[in-house]
Write a protein that holds these residues in place. Structure first.
Motif, PDB file in Angstrom:
ATOM      1  N   ASP A 131       0.824  -1.212   0.000  1.00 55.45           N
ATOM      2  CA  ASP A 131       0.000   0.000   0.000  1.00 55.45           C
ATOM      3  C   ASP A 131       0.856   1.259   0.000  1.00 55.45           C
ATOM      4  O   ASP A 131       0.579   2.223  -0.734  1.00 55.45           O
ATOM      5  CB  ASP A 131      -0.928   0.001   1.229  1.00 55.45           C
ATOM      6  N   GLU A 132       1.897   1.276   0.816  1.00 59.79           N
ATOM      7  CA  GLU A 132       2.763   2.462   0.908  1.00 59.79           C
ATOM      8  C   GLU A 132       3.416   2.767  -0.435  1.00 59.79           C
ATOM      9  O   GLU A 132       3.449   3.926  -0.885  1.00 59.79           O
ATOM     10  CB  GLU A 132       3.831   2.234   1.969  1.00 59.79           C
ATOM     11  N   ARG A 133       3.905   1.735  -1.096  1.00 60.80           N
ATOM     12  CA  ARG A 133       4.593   1.954  -2.371  1.00 60.80           C
ATOM     13  C   ARG A 133       3.614   2.346  -3.470  1.00 60.80           C
ATOM     14  O   ARG A 133       3.915   3.212  -4.311  1.00 60.80           O
ATOM     15  CB  ARG A 133       5.369   0.699  -2.747  1.00 60.80           C
ATOM     16  N   ALA A 134       2.432   1.735  -3.459  1.00 64.43           N
ATOM     17  CA  ALA A 134       1.420   2.096  -4.459  1.00 64.43           C
ATOM     18  C   ALA A 134       0.950   3.536  -4.255  1.00 64.43           C
ATOM     19  O   ALA A 134       0.744   4.279  -5.226  1.00 64.43           O
ATOM     20  CB  ALA A 134       0.234   1.132  -4.374  1.00 64.43           C
ATOM     21  N   ASN A 135       0.777   3.939  -3.004  1.00 68.04           N
ATOM     22  CA  ASN A 135       0.351   5.316  -2.720  1.00 68.04           C
ATOM     23  C   ASN A 135       1.422   6.324  -3.143  1.00 68.04           C
ATOM     24  O   ASN A 135       1.103   7.423  -3.603  1.00 68.04           O
ATOM     25  CB  ASN A 135       0.048   5.480  -1.232  1.00 68.04           C
ATOM     26  N   ARG A 136       2.692   5.949  -2.981  1.00 69.56           N
ATOM     27  CA  ARG A 136       3.763   6.851  -3.388  1.00 69.56           C
ATOM     28  C   ARG A 136       3.726   7.077  -4.905  1.00 69.56           C
ATOM     29  O   ARG A 136       3.892   8.212  -5.377  1.00 69.56           O
ATOM     30  CB  ARG A 136       5.116   6.271  -2.976  1.00 69.56           C
ATOM     31  N   ILE A 137       3.499   6.008  -5.643  1.00 73.40           N
ATOM     32  CA  ILE A 137       3.438   6.140  -7.104  1.00 73.40           C
ATOM     33  C   ILE A 137       2.202   6.930  -7.516  1.00 73.40           C
ATOM     34  O   ILE A 137       2.258   7.787  -8.411  1.00 73.40           O
ATOM     35  CB  ILE A 137       3.441   4.746  -7.749  1.00 73.40           C
ATOM     36  N   ALA A 138       1.074   6.682  -6.861  1.00 71.26           N
ATOM     37  CA  ALA A 138      -0.139   7.441  -7.177  1.00 71.26           C
ATOM     38  C   ALA A 138       0.068   8.921  -6.885  1.00 71.26           C
ATOM     39  O   ALA A 138      -0.411   9.793  -7.625  1.00 71.26           O
ATOM     40  CB  ALA A 138      -1.322   6.894  -6.371  1.00 71.26           C
ATOM     41  N   GLY A 139       0.797   9.224  -5.800  1.00 77.24           N
ATOM     42  CA  GLY A 139       1.095  10.614  -5.476  1.00 77.24           C
ATOM     43  C   GLY A 139       1.946  11.278  -6.546  1.00 77.24           C
ATOM     44  O   GLY A 139       1.742  12.448  -6.885  1.00 77.24           O
ATOM     45  N   LEU A 140       2.892  10.527  -7.105  1.00 76.92           N
ATOM     46  CA  LEU A 140       3.720  11.077  -8.185  1.00 76.92           C
ATOM     47  C   LEU A 140       2.883  11.333  -9.439  1.00 76.92           C
ATOM     48  O   LEU A 140       3.065  12.352 -10.120  1.00 76.92           O
ATOM     49  CB  LEU A 140       4.853  10.099  -8.519  1.00 76.92           C
ATOM     50  N   GLN A 141       1.972  10.434  -9.727  1.00 79.53           N
ATOM     51  CA  GLN A 141       1.131  10.618 -10.906  1.00 79.53           C
ATOM     52  C   GLN A 141       0.245  11.850 -10.752  1.00 79.53           C
ATOM     53  O   GLN A 141       0.056  12.613 -11.705  1.00 79.53           O
ATOM     54  CB  GLN A 141       0.287   9.359 -11.136  1.00 79.53           C
ATOM     55  N   ASP A 142      -0.300  12.064  -9.555  1.00 79.17           N
ATOM     56  CA  ASP A 142      -1.110  13.265  -9.309  1.00 79.17           C
ATOM     57  C   ASP A 142      -0.237  14.518  -9.377  1.00 79.17           C
ATOM     58  O   ASP A 142      -0.667  15.567  -9.871  1.00 79.17           O
ATOM     59  CB  ASP A 142      -1.781  13.179  -7.935  1.00 79.17           C
ATOM     60  N   LEU A 143       0.997  14.410  -8.871  1.00 77.71           N
ATOM     61  CA  LEU A 143       1.905  15.547  -8.857  1.00 77.71           C
ATOM     62  C   LEU A 143       2.214  16.034 -10.266  1.00 77.71           C
ATOM     63  O   LEU A 143       2.338  17.242 -10.508  1.00 77.71           O
ATOM     64  CB  LEU A 143       3.204  15.164  -8.141  1.00 77.71           C
ATOM     65  N   MET A 144       2.347  15.118 -11.198  1.00 74.83           N
ATOM     66  CA  MET A 144       2.698  15.493 -12.568  1.00 74.83           C
ATOM     67  C   MET A 144       1.611  16.339 -13.222  1.00 74.83           C
ATOM     68  O   MET A 144       1.892  17.119 -14.140  1.00 74.83           O
ATOM     69  CB  MET A 144       2.949  14.238 -13.403  1.00 74.83           C
ATOM     70  N   ASP A 145       0.363  16.235 -12.762  1.00 75.48           N
ATOM     71  CA  ASP A 145      -0.741  17.005 -13.353  1.00 75.48           C
ATOM     72  C   ASP A 145      -0.886  18.387 -12.728  1.00 75.48           C
ATOM     73  O   ASP A 145      -1.676  19.200 -13.212  1.00 75.48           O
ATOM     74  CB  ASP A 145      -2.062  16.245 -13.182  1.00 75.48           C
TER      75      ASP A 145
END
Length: 258
Positions: A131-145
């Motif tokens: 969960d922690e690693r998936a949330n980190r990647i999701a946060g990066l994807q949101d950050l790019m927008d």
């Protein structure tokens, strides 16, 4: 004869007196003129002295102004060098800005590919801290927008995520979580040793399992590993000093002890 001589003397004296008076009257204009000349000379001398004093003062002012001009010329030359340097800096900065624009256009697609690659890597990796690693990647994807975040900050966050993933391969960690054990959710303790060993142990110690990365599944461990796993958990929690551990690993599909 004596009377005649006396009259002659009186007449001579009278003539002398009259002559002296006439001479004195004749000299008065000369004396007055001389006095006026002397007064004019004194006035002229005073004027000359005043002019000399004024000239000396002006000369000192002139010299002082010359020194100030020399100092200002040096200061202006220094300012000109600074202006020339700043103009060159401005040209370099403008060139850098143009380069940054090009880099931004190139780095954004690069970061998107890096995030995509990281997501694929995590999906294929040993499933610790899922969960922690998936949330980190999701946060990066949101950050790019987000338009309010600089490209430099986005790149820093992406590189930070890569660094965190790299560090997982060099550390030992213990943390709590839940697992579906025999169809029932149970609290367990996870043990991760780099990316080589990933084990869970139920709270009551009845179940031990190790992740088989080749088969991508959990495999039960017998109770003989219980004490080693418990010791490893304590080392990971810094409750014991590091020591040699005997833990199961998988190589080419075959289980071996270490």
């Amino acid at each position: 004869m004596k009377a005649c001589f006396a009259r002659t003397m009186v007449l001579a004296a009278l003539l002398a007196s009259t002559s002296a008076l006439a001479q004195e009257q004749a000299l008065e204009p000369v004396v007055d003129a001389a006095t006026e000349i002397n007064q004019a000379a004194r006035s002229s001398q005073l004027t000359v002295d005043k002019i000399a004093d004024t000239t000396q003062e002006r000369m000192q002012q002139y010299k002082q102004i010359n020194r100030q001009i020399s100092g200002l010329e040096v200061y202006v030359q220094q300012l000109q060098r600074q202006i020339d340097f700043q103009e060159q800096e401005q040209l370099d900065l403008n060139a850098s800005i143009d380069e940054v624009s090009v880099v931004e256009r190139q780095i954004t697609p690069l970061m998107l590919r890096m995030i995509e690659s990281l997501e694929t890597f995590v999906e294929l990796d040993v499933p610790f801290l899922a969960d922690e690693r998936a949330n980190r990647i999701a946060g990066l994807q949101d950050l790019m927008d987000r338009a309010d975040v600089d490209v430099s900050e986005k790149f820093r966050r992406v590189m930070e995520a890569y660094q965190i993933e790299a560090d997982y391969g060099r550390t030992i960690e213990a943390y709590n979580g839940e697992m579906d054990v025999n169809g029932q959710a149970q609290e367990v303790e996870f043990l991760r040793v780099g990316r080589t060993v990933f084990i869970y142990k139920t709270r009551n110690g009845e179940h031990l399992a190790v992740w088989n990365q080749q088969a991508r599944e959990w495999q039960e461990l017998d109770a003989s590993y219980a004490s080693d796993v418990q010791e490893a958990l304590r080392i990971a929690r810094k409750q014991l000093a590091p020591d040699l551990l005997m833990l199961p690993i998988f190589t080419d599909g075959a289980q071996a002890g270490e």
